[in-house]
Scaffold this motif. Sequence first.
Motif, PDB file in Angstrom:
ATOM      1  N   LEU A  83     -25.184 -41.580 -28.465  1.00  0.00           N
ATOM      2  CA  LEU A  83     -25.843 -40.753 -29.474  1.00  0.00           C
ATOM      3  C   LEU A  83     -26.469 -39.536 -28.821  1.00  0.00           C
ATOM      4  N   ASP A  84     -26.321 -38.374 -29.481  1.00  0.00           N
ATOM      5  CA  ASP A  84     -27.052 -37.204 -29.013  1.00  0.00           C
ATOM      6  C   ASP A  84     -28.420 -37.165 -29.694  1.00  0.00           C
ATOM      7  N   ALA A  85     -29.169 -36.102 -29.453  1.00  0.00           N
ATOM      8  CA  ALA A  85     -30.539 -36.027 -29.967  1.00  0.00           C
ATOM      9  C   ALA A  85     -30.589 -36.043 -31.487  1.00  0.00           C
ATOM     10  N   ASN A  86     -29.505 -35.653 -32.146  1.00  0.00           N
ATOM     11  CA  ASN A  86     -29.470 -35.624 -33.605  1.00  0.00           C
ATOM     12  C   ASN A  86     -28.908 -36.906 -34.207  1.00  0.00           C
ATOM     13  N   GLY A  87     -28.623 -37.899 -33.352  1.00  0.00           N
ATOM     14  CA  GLY A  87     -28.072 -39.147 -33.862  1.00  0.00           C
ATOM     15  C   GLY A  87     -26.590 -39.081 -34.158  1.00  0.00           C
ATOM     16  N   THR A  88     -25.891 -38.115 -33.561  1.00  0.00           N
ATOM     17  CA  THR A  88     -24.451 -37.958 -33.747  1.00  0.00           C
ATOM     18  C   THR A  88     -23.715 -38.624 -32.594  1.00  0.00           C
ATOM     19  N   ALA A  89     -22.589 -39.265 -32.885  1.00  0.00           N
ATOM     20  CA  ALA A  89     -21.780 -39.873 -31.835  1.00  0.00           C
ATOM     21  C   ALA A  89     -21.086 -38.778 -31.029  1.00  0.00           C
ATOM     22  N   VAL A  90     -21.249 -38.837 -29.711  1.00  0.00           N
ATOM     23  CA  VAL A  90     -20.620 -37.875 -28.799  1.00  0.00           C
ATOM     24  C   VAL A  90     -19.922 -38.659 -27.690  1.00  0.00           C
ATOM     25  N   PRO A  91     -19.027 -38.009 -26.934  1.00  0.00           N
ATOM     26  CA  PRO A  91     -18.237 -38.731 -25.933  1.00  0.00           C
ATOM     27  C   PRO A  91     -19.062 -39.387 -24.840  1.00  0.00           C
ATOM     28  N   ALA A  92     -18.613 -40.575 -24.430  1.00  0.00           N
ATOM     29  CA  ALA A  92     -19.111 -41.257 -23.234  1.00  0.00           C
ATOM     30  C   ALA A  92     -17.868 -41.662 -22.447  1.00  0.00           C
ATOM     31  N   LEU A  93     -17.477 -42.948 -22.443  1.00  0.00           N
ATOM     32  CA  LEU A  93     -16.238 -43.318 -21.775  1.00  0.00           C
ATOM     33  C   LEU A  93     -15.010 -42.785 -22.512  1.00  0.00           C
ATOM     34  N   LEU A 147     -41.777 -67.036 -37.905  1.00  0.00           N
ATOM     35  CA  LEU A 147     -41.507 -65.799 -38.648  1.00  0.00           C
ATOM     36  C   LEU A 147     -40.133 -65.867 -39.307  1.00  0.00           C
ATOM     37  N   LEU A 148     -39.143 -66.327 -38.566  1.00  0.00           N
ATOM     38  CA  LEU A 148     -37.791 -66.423 -39.100  1.00  0.00           C
ATOM     39  C   LEU A 148     -37.665 -67.512 -40.164  1.00  0.00           C
ATOM     40  N   ASP A 149     -38.561 -68.488 -40.106  1.00  0.00           N
ATOM     41  CA  ASP A 149     -38.543 -69.568 -41.100  1.00  0.00           C
ATOM     42  C   ASP A 149     -39.328 -69.220 -42.362  1.00  0.00           C
ATOM     43  N   GLY A 150     -39.942 -68.039 -42.397  1.00  0.00           N
ATOM     44  CA  GLY A 150     -40.707 -67.647 -43.581  1.00  0.00           C
ATOM     45  C   GLY A 150     -42.019 -68.372 -43.717  1.00  0.00           C
ATOM     46  N   ALA A 151     -42.646 -68.705 -42.582  1.00  0.00           N
ATOM     47  CA  ALA A 151     -43.880 -69.489 -42.617  1.00  0.00           C
ATOM     48  C   ALA A 151     -45.100 -68.669 -43.013  1.00  0.00           C
ATOM     49  N   PHE A 152     -44.993 -67.343 -43.014  1.00  0.00           N
ATOM     50  CA  PHE A 152     -46.139 -66.481 -43.299  1.00  0.00           C
ATOM     51  C   PHE A 152     -45.919 -65.711 -44.602  1.00  0.00           C
ATOM     52  N   ASP A 153     -47.022 -65.330 -45.220  1.00  0.00           N
ATOM     53  CA  ASP A 153     -46.928 -64.517 -46.433  1.00  0.00           C
ATOM     54  C   ASP A 153     -46.603 -63.069 -46.109  1.00  0.00           C
ATOM     55  N   ALA A 154     -47.057 -62.604 -44.952  1.00  0.00           N
ATOM     56  CA  ALA A 154     -46.856 -61.209 -44.569  1.00  0.00           C
ATOM     57  C   ALA A 154     -46.834 -61.110 -43.056  1.00  0.00           C
ATOM     58  N   ALA A 155     -46.151 -60.097 -42.552  1.00  0.00           N
ATOM     59  CA  ALA A 155     -46.071 -59.899 -41.103  1.00  0.00           C
ATOM     60  C   ALA A 155     -46.118 -58.415 -40.791  1.00  0.00           C
ATOM     61  N   VAL A 156     -46.895 -58.074 -39.768  1.00  0.00           N
ATOM     62  CA  VAL A 156     -46.911 -56.710 -39.246  1.00  0.00           C
ATOM     63  C   VAL A 156     -45.891 -56.668 -38.129  1.00  0.00           C
ATOM     64  N   PHE A 157     -44.953 -55.743 -38.240  1.00  0.00           N
ATOM     65  CA  PHE A 157     -43.789 -55.768 -37.363  1.00  0.00           C
ATOM     66  C   PHE A 157     -43.410 -54.347 -36.977  1.00  0.00           C
ATOM     67  N   SER A 158     -42.958 -54.173 -35.742  1.00  0.00           N
ATOM     68  CA  SER A 158     -42.504 -52.871 -35.253  1.00  0.00           C
ATOM     69  C   SER A 158     -40.990 -52.873 -35.178  1.00  0.00           C
ATOM     70  N   ARG A 159     -40.358 -51.834 -35.731  1.00  0.00           N
ATOM     71  CA  ARG A 159     -38.895 -51.827 -35.868  1.00  0.00           C
ATOM     72  C   ARG A 159     -38.353 -50.431 -35.610  1.00  0.00           C
ATOM     73  N   ASN A 160     -37.423 -50.307 -34.668  1.00  0.00           N
ATOM     74  CA  ASN A 160     -36.724 -49.038 -34.490  1.00  0.00           C
ATOM     75  C   ASN A 160     -35.592 -48.978 -35.504  1.00  0.00           C
ATOM     76  N   MET A 161     -35.698 -48.048 -36.435  1.00  0.00           N
ATOM     77  CA  MET A 161     -34.772 -48.010 -37.562  1.00  0.00           C
ATOM     78  C   MET A 161     -33.377 -47.525 -37.183  1.00  0.00           C
ATOM     79  N   MET A 162     -33.203 -46.985 -35.978  1.00  0.00           N
ATOM     80  CA  MET A 162     -31.908 -46.446 -35.581  1.00  0.00           C
ATOM     81  C   MET A 162     -31.344 -47.129 -34.345  1.00  0.00           C
ATOM     82  N   LEU A 163     -31.945 -48.223 -33.921  1.00  0.00           N
ATOM     83  CA  LEU A 163     -31.566 -48.806 -32.646  1.00  0.00           C
ATOM     84  C   LEU A 163     -30.160 -49.386 -32.661  1.00  0.00           C
ATOM     85  N   ASP A 164     -29.726 -49.969 -33.747  1.00  0.00           N
ATOM     86  CA  ASP A 164     -28.454 -50.684 -33.756  1.00  0.00           C
ATOM     87  C   ASP A 164     -27.254 -49.751 -33.647  1.00  0.00           C
TER      88      ASP A 164
END
Length: 499
Positions: free
Chosen positions: A74-84, A386-403
């Motif tokens: 990814l470049d700075a704008n989130g566009t796919a650019v050449p690597a291998l 957390l994955l089992d839904g044991a809590f009513d609410a969770a404060v969580f940090s997530r990178n929205m573009m990481l994947d």
Amino acid sequence: MRTPRRLIAGLFVLPMLSGCFASSGDDASASSGSGDGARLRVALPFAPTENYSPYGQDAMLLSRLGVIEGLTKLDANGTAVPALAESWSRENGGRSWLFTLRDARFQDGEAVTAKAVAAALNAAGKADPAPSALAGVKLAATAEDGRRVRVSTAEADPVLPLRLSNPSLAVFAPKAYAKKGTVNVEGTATGPFALTRIDGDTAATLDRFDDYWGGRAQASGVTARFVSDGTARANALRTGDVDIAESLPVAQVASLDTDEVHEVDTARNTGLYLNTKSGAFTDPGLRAAAREAIDPTVIAKGAYEGYAVPAQGLFGPALTWAADKRVEPTGRARAAAPDGERITLATYSDRPELPETAQVLQQQLRKAGFEVKLEVRTYARLEGDLLDGAFDAAVFSRNMMLDTGDPVTVLASDYTCDGSNNLSFLCDRKVDQLVAAAQAESDTAERQDAAMKAEAAVLGTDSVIPLVHLKLVAGIATSVRGALPDPYERTLIGTGTRR
């Protein structure tokens, strides 16, 4: 609805390490001087949790250290650019793509061939669990000839070049796959630095790969230490024991020279995820009451000391296109009176701002009429519940573009009925339909427009309350040049990074 199998976006943790910056024989060259060729000393907050498997979170670690790469980046704008791959073209209505490889070598000296690349991608496609970048995607790769690889998917995938930029889809030499089901990443990747020694989950040694296709790195190698305690990372930078300290707690910034503090807008958010499957927040009216009770400005100024901005939605200022395309949520429920409703609010302590954020939320929700129990643990001890839904609410940090760098992919994984990272356990027909419509768009601008419509639908359910958009705060010694902190948290060390 499927329960999330694992969480991504830089969350995995390690125990606090004592004496981790003590000198050793291996570090002699790291501390012997500066200038061209000197080793870099780096302190990172999250340790490898899967023995450096490229198919999970450890891939992001390897990417930041300059060890691995895939066909694209990814470049700075989130566009796919050449690597291998130096170029690619779309075929068969988007169900296949043809990638032409550049002349490159693996760190074991073998040439990067189409056959080797196809085998690496097919191995990733068969991994169990599958890499997050391949959630819902069936991928197959074949060698067209010595330099061209055809990558096919069962359904048209208009963002495949973006998807292949994910570090989990990095390419390794054939010998890396000798043991079935695992990948040996030591000296088998293609990046400018080769992983040559692993010291459990405390440290790693990397040496320069002189035959890197992108040019010889200026640093002779990297000594990486994994230190969960943010104060320890800041102290190590301040005393000169490390050259780069990643992800500094904002409370430590004032203790550093201003020239050593580098901040970057990131695609990472902190949000409050409300459990829509069980407990109090199955009631849309109570979710609306929670939203109306929360003031993100207090969190941005207090817990983050100005190194974050109040959230405007799921996608923040690091995505420069989002603000002009944002759609106002509609159809929100009317807030109901909490009337002393008891809820449990959870978060993890490995990101030091999160417990403070949770305390602020506890106060704001109590003022609105909720009875709030706070649960703070290390992430390792929190994840299962957390994955089992044991809590009513969770404060969580997530990178929205990481994947993948694609907003639609994140919406699909986090907010649809079959999403693999659905912390709110949301299952809403309108959301699923709008996300599916966005997935079908191949034009970049139209895909972004469709993503923002889906974002509005998600926010309309009040299943997640975005709190702040974060800035990445890295400590970089003034002697260092060419460090690469980026909004997507994929890069840190490159060929031009030196001291």
